[in-house]
Each structure stands twice: as C-alpha cells, then as structure tokens.
Design a protein around this motif. Structure first.
Motif, PDB file in Angstrom:
ATOM      1  N   UNK A  76       0.819  -1.221   0.000  1.00 42.65           N
ATOM      2  CA  UNK A  76       0.000   0.000   0.000  1.00 42.65           C
ATOM      3  C   UNK A  76       0.854   1.271   0.000  1.00 42.65           C
ATOM      4  N   UNK A  77       2.092   1.159   0.450  1.00 45.48           N
ATOM      5  CA  UNK A  77       2.956   2.342   0.533  1.00 45.48           C
ATOM      6  C   UNK A  77       3.517   2.775  -0.814  1.00 45.48           C
ATOM      7  N   UNK A  78       3.322   1.956  -1.857  1.00 46.33           N
ATOM      8  CA  UNK A  78       3.863   2.307  -3.168  1.00 46.33           C
ATOM      9  C   UNK A  78       3.142   3.536  -3.719  1.00 46.33           C
ATOM     10  N   UNK A  79       3.933   4.499  -4.207  1.00 47.94           N
ATOM     11  CA  UNK A  79       3.396   5.737  -4.770  1.00 47.94           C
ATOM     12  C   UNK A  79       3.986   5.962  -6.158  1.00 47.94           C
ATOM     13  N   UNK A  80       3.310   6.797  -6.941  1.00 46.86           N
ATOM     14  CA  UNK A  80       3.811   7.124  -8.270  1.00 46.86           C
ATOM     15  C   UNK A  80       4.579   8.431  -8.242  1.00 46.86           C
ATOM     16  N   UNK A  81       5.770   8.415  -8.834  1.00 44.32           N
ATOM     17  CA  UNK A  81       6.569   9.625  -9.034  1.00 44.32           C
ATOM     18  C   UNK A  81       7.078   9.618 -10.474  1.00 44.32           C
ATOM     19  N   UNK A  82       7.047  10.757 -11.154  1.00 42.19           N
ATOM     20  CA  UNK A  82       7.556  10.795 -12.532  1.00 42.19           C
ATOM     21  C   UNK A  82       8.980  10.240 -12.606  1.00 42.19           C
ATOM     22  N   UNK A  83       9.256   9.467 -13.618  1.00 48.44           N
ATOM     23  CA  UNK A  83      10.548   8.831 -13.867  1.00 48.44           C
ATOM     24  C   UNK A  83      10.882   7.763 -12.817  1.00 48.44           C
ATOM     25  N   UNK A  84      10.760   8.102 -11.536  1.00 52.14           N
ATOM     26  CA  UNK A  84      11.204   7.208 -10.458  1.00 52.14           C
ATOM     27  C   UNK A  84      10.463   5.872 -10.496  1.00 52.14           C
ATOM     28  N   UNK A  85       9.135   5.917 -10.578  1.00 51.37           N
ATOM     29  CA  UNK A  85       8.347   4.688 -10.556  1.00 51.37           C
ATOM     30  C   UNK A  85       8.647   3.820 -11.770  1.00 51.37           C
ATOM     31  N   UNK A  86       8.861   4.474 -12.904  1.00 52.08           N
ATOM     32  CA  UNK A  86       9.217   3.722 -14.113  1.00 52.08           C
ATOM     33  C   UNK A  86      10.474   2.887 -13.878  1.00 52.08           C
ATOM     34  N   UNK A  87      11.490   3.491 -13.285  1.00 51.46           N
ATOM     35  CA  UNK A  87      12.752   2.775 -13.073  1.00 51.46           C
ATOM     36  C   UNK A  87      12.640   1.758 -11.936  1.00 51.46           C
ATOM     37  N   UNK A  88      11.785   2.035 -10.954  1.00 52.94           N
ATOM     38  CA  UNK A  88      11.576   1.055  -9.887  1.00 52.94           C
ATOM     39  C   UNK A  88      10.965  -0.236 -10.445  1.00 52.94           C
ATOM     40  N   UNK A  89       9.911  -0.081 -11.238  1.00 57.41           N
ATOM     41  CA  UNK A  89       9.247  -1.248 -11.806  1.00 57.41           C
ATOM     42  C   UNK A  89      10.161  -1.927 -12.830  1.00 57.41           C
ATOM     43  N   UNK A  90      10.918  -1.134 -13.589  1.00 56.97           N
ATOM     44  CA  UNK A  90      11.866  -1.709 -14.546  1.00 56.97           C
ATOM     45  C   UNK A  90      12.911  -2.562 -13.829  1.00 56.97           C
ATOM     46  N   UNK A  91      13.374  -2.094 -12.679  1.00 64.65           N
ATOM     47  CA  UNK A  91      14.360  -2.862 -11.914  1.00 64.65           C
ATOM     48  C   UNK A  91      13.768  -4.176 -11.421  1.00 64.65           C
ATOM     49  N   UNK A  92      12.484  -4.155 -11.073  1.00 64.78           N
ATOM     50  CA  UNK A  92      11.832  -5.384 -10.607  1.00 64.78           C
ATOM     51  C   UNK A  92      11.744  -6.443 -11.702  1.00 64.78           C
ATOM     52  N   UNK A  93      11.780  -6.031 -12.966  1.00 67.66           N
ATOM     53  CA  UNK A  93      11.695  -6.992 -14.063  1.00 67.66           C
ATOM     54  C   UNK A  93      12.827  -8.020 -14.004  1.00 67.66           C
ATOM     55  N   UNK A  94      14.001  -7.572 -13.531  1.00 63.10           N
ATOM     56  CA  UNK A  94      15.179  -8.445 -13.535  1.00 63.10           C
ATOM     57  C   UNK A  94      14.999  -9.670 -12.652  1.00 63.10           C
ATOM     58  N   UNK A  95      14.163  -9.561 -11.601  1.00 64.73           N
ATOM     59  CA  UNK A  95      13.961 -10.694 -10.699  1.00 64.73           C
ATOM     60  C   UNK A  95      12.478 -10.998 -10.548  1.00 64.73           C
ATOM     61  N   UNK A  96      11.728 -10.786 -11.615  1.00 67.29           N
ATOM     62  CA  UNK A  96      10.272 -10.918 -11.545  1.00 67.29           C
ATOM     63  C   UNK A  96       9.817 -12.306 -11.132  1.00 67.29           C
ATOM     64  N   UNK A  97      10.565 -13.337 -11.557  1.00 68.75           N
ATOM     65  CA  UNK A  97      10.166 -14.716 -11.232  1.00 68.75           C
ATOM     66  C   UNK A  97      10.885 -15.263 -10.014  1.00 68.75           C
ATOM     67  N   UNK A  98      11.845 -14.517  -9.476  1.00 69.97           N
ATOM     68  CA  UNK A  98      12.619 -15.013  -8.334  1.00 69.97           C
ATOM     69  C   UNK A  98      11.970 -14.702  -7.011  1.00 69.97           C
ATOM     70  N   UNK A  99      10.699 -14.970  -6.896  1.00 67.13           N
ATOM     71  CA  UNK A  99       9.909 -14.680  -5.689  1.00 67.13           C
ATOM     72  C   UNK A  99       9.070 -15.906  -5.364  1.00 67.13           C
TER      73      UNK A  99
END
Length: 380
Positions: A307-330
């Motif tokens: 619930x604490x996730x918020x949207x920020x210009x540019x920042x959120x894009x790179x946060x979610x992009x970084x998550x792609x690298x380990x998307x299945x490692x959960x």
C-alpha cells in the motif's frame, strides 16, 4: 539502428551457445509420443536447450494414473527447435508431420503453446494440462529465438508475434481438416511473452471464439494489444488490477485461484482467462509510467502490492523496470511466479466433465511433489 542491430547480433550469438547444451537430467525420449525420439521427424539434437527439456520431462502414463487414481494415456509432446529446419515454414511442416505421426488429432485436447523467447514452456503448466486430461492430450510448441524473454520483450516482440501467429494458424488449418465430431478440442496456453505471441494470432475476442475452444494466458506483458484493449474497456467501477469485462461473459481476469470464479455470473464457452498478479512487474511495466500515474496506482492496492507504493515521474518507471530483472525469483503466487495457480486456471478454461475440487487438489499435490523432488526447473 546500426548500434542496435550490432548489439542484437552479438546477444543472439552469445545466447545461441546455451541452446547447444542440455539441462542436467534431460534425456532423449524413447516413446513415439515425443518429438526427439527415434521415431520423430525432429531429431533430439535439433530441439535446442528448452525443447530437449520440454520433451524429456513430465509425467508418463503410469505416473498420471497413480496421481489421478484412474487409467491414463501416454501424453503427446511435439516440438520443433530453430535447428529442426531451415526456416519457419519448414519447421511448421515438421510440426504438422509430428502431430500426424503421434496421433495428436485423435486425442481429446490439442494445446498450442506459443513459447517465450528461448522456446521455454512452463513445466508446471504442461503437467497441469496432462493431469487434468489424464494424458489424453497433445501439447505442441516451437522455438523462434535464442534470446531470453526479457531481451526478446525489449528487442524482438514482432518476431514473437509472427511466430505465434504462424504456429496457431498452421495447427488450426490442419485441425479443421478433421471431422467435427471426432477432432480434439483446440486450446491455447501462453505465459509471459508467450501471451503476446498467442494474442497476435487473433483479431479480437470474436476471432478467438470462432477459432479455438478456450484460452489461458498467464502474466501478460502490459504491451499486449488485446489485453490492453480489454482492460481499457472494463466495466465501470472495476479496478485496473482486477478488471471485469462485459460482466465476465467471455473473458475474465484473476489474480489467484479464488478470484477465477468472479464475477459469479454465467461464463460462456469458449472461455478466455488471464491470470495476473498485482505485484507482477511484467504486467504493469510500461513507458507510460514515466509521465503518467496509472489507474492501478490510484486505486486501492491489489492483494499483494504494498500500500505504501506511490507514483513519481521517472522514479516509478525505473523502480518497476528494476523489478523486471527478478520478476520470477519470488515465492509462488507473487510477482511473475504463478506456481500451481495455472492448474486452477486450466480447470476453469477446459472444465472437463466429472472433474472435482478433490481432483484439483490431488493434481496440485502431484505437481508440488515433482517440483520438490527437483525434476522440474524454472525458466533460465
């Protein structure tokens, strides 16, 4: 363009080296029901890393019978690798010959599986399909790239779409030649980039209903055309993270086994089901995140998004992009790891006669036992 093409060529060459290797435990099949066997038109050596893994794994008839408590057939698995033939048309010729050789058109279900970049097929999904149908099934897939999904997604999506369109089109064309009263149900399964490849074969929901008998798509990328259209046109009041389209009459969206039955209204055949986690970056990553707040970050959070996730210009894009690298490692049930939820999805889409909740739990236990034994592996 010059730099991109050079980089693409280097990556393709580098990843082609793994294609020549074989995963530990993958052995050449001896049964005629598998591509790569001595009877096959597709040689074991030509199937590639993921193809050899696909045809050598899975439960055999005796294991399926023990898991389900009823007689089973030896399941059919057909595959063509990039080295099986010189081009797409020739590989599809081999695929059709393999389907005919193995008697795939005499089974109760024929499942077309457009693959991810390297030709990977989710072993859990394959086992789920075969358990639900007691081995009275034929699975068919084909490799179109040497590149892992995340590179194919960024650099080669058109190739995935072309491959999916070609595979489904050729199999459907041959399937139509079978007598209506005896031909198998024609179903489609896809995961991740495989959903994008699968969607490309159809013009829309109407085309799906006229062409196949059911579709299960898992973890669809945000760039999928049909998925995006359906989500954008969802019923008023339904959230983007779990949309309802036309009261769930034909197509449904679910984030876990329990939500597959929502809404509790009639679900017509053929059924189309998307399974997507609120925490899956593959589903929610988009260049639009750079400048625009998406609905899923304005609405109440999905079941497993912080619930604490918020949207920020540019920042959120790179946060979610970084998550792609380990998307299945959960853990199963989160991110891009869908675990045995694909079993529940398949039961819902195929809804075989006489199948019960107890049957589903027995099949789940068998899949989990095999995974615990280390005989199936995740995507590489």
């Amino acid at each position: 363009d010059v730099l991109f093409n050079a980089a693409y060529a280097v990556m393709n060459s580098a990843f082609s080296l793994q294609n020549d290797t074989t995963r530990d435990g993958a052995v050449e099949p001896t049964g005629a029901e598998r591509s790569g066997s001595p009877d096959s038109y597709a040689s074991w050596e030509s199937l590639g890393f993921e193809g050899r893994n696909f045809v050598s794994r899975g439960m055999h008839a005796d294991e399926l019978a023990a898991a389900n408590g009823r007689p089973a057939l030896e399941p059919i698995r057909v595959y063509a690798g990039l080295a099986t033939a010189e081009d797409t048309d020739a590989r599809l010729d081999v695929i059709i010959s393999e389907l005919e050789r193995t008697g795939a058109f005499e089974r109760s279900v024929l499942v077309v599986i457009p693959t991810t970049g390297t030709g990977w097929v989710n072993p859990t999904a394959a086992e789920a399909i075969e358990l639900v149908h007691g081995g009275d099934s034929a699975l068919v897939a084909s490799q179109y790239s040497y590149l892992p999904s995340w590179i194919s997604f960024l650099a080669d999506r058109d190739k995935a779409a072309e491959a999916g369109r070609a595979l489904i089109g050729r199999v459907h064309e041959r399937w139509l030649r079978e007598p209506v009263e005896t031909r198998p149900k024609l179903l489609v399964y896809g995961e991740s980039l495989g959903t994008q490849a699968g969607e490309a074969a159809f013009e829309g929901l109407g085309d799906i209903r006229e062409t196949v008998d059911g579709v299960l798509w898992v973890g669809p990328p945000n760039s999928n055309t049909l998925w995006s259209q359906l989500v954008a046109r969802r019923d008023p009041g339904s959230p983007q993270v779990e949309p309802v389209y036309s009261d769930g009459l034909v197509v449904r969206f679910a984030n876990d086994a329990a939500s597959i039955g929502n809404p509790p209204s009639p679900w017509m055949d053929p059924r189309v089901l998307y399974i997507q986690h609120p925490s899956d970056p593959v589903v929610w990553w988009s260049p639009d995140l750079i400048f625009n707040r998406p609905d899923w970050l304005s609405e109440a959070p999905g079941s497993d998004r912080l619930p604490s996730m918020r949207w920020f210009p540019f920042v959120t894009f790179w946060q979610v992009a970084a998550d792609l690298a380990n998307a299945a490692g959960v853990p199963d049930g989160h991110g891009h790891n869908y675990g045995t939820t694909v079993l529940d999805g398949w039961v819902a889409v195929a809804h075989p006669d006489g199948w019960t909740v107890d049957d589903t739990e027995r099949a789940r236990a068998a899949i989990e036992a095999k995974a615990k034994a280390g005989t199936e592996g995740p995507e590489k």
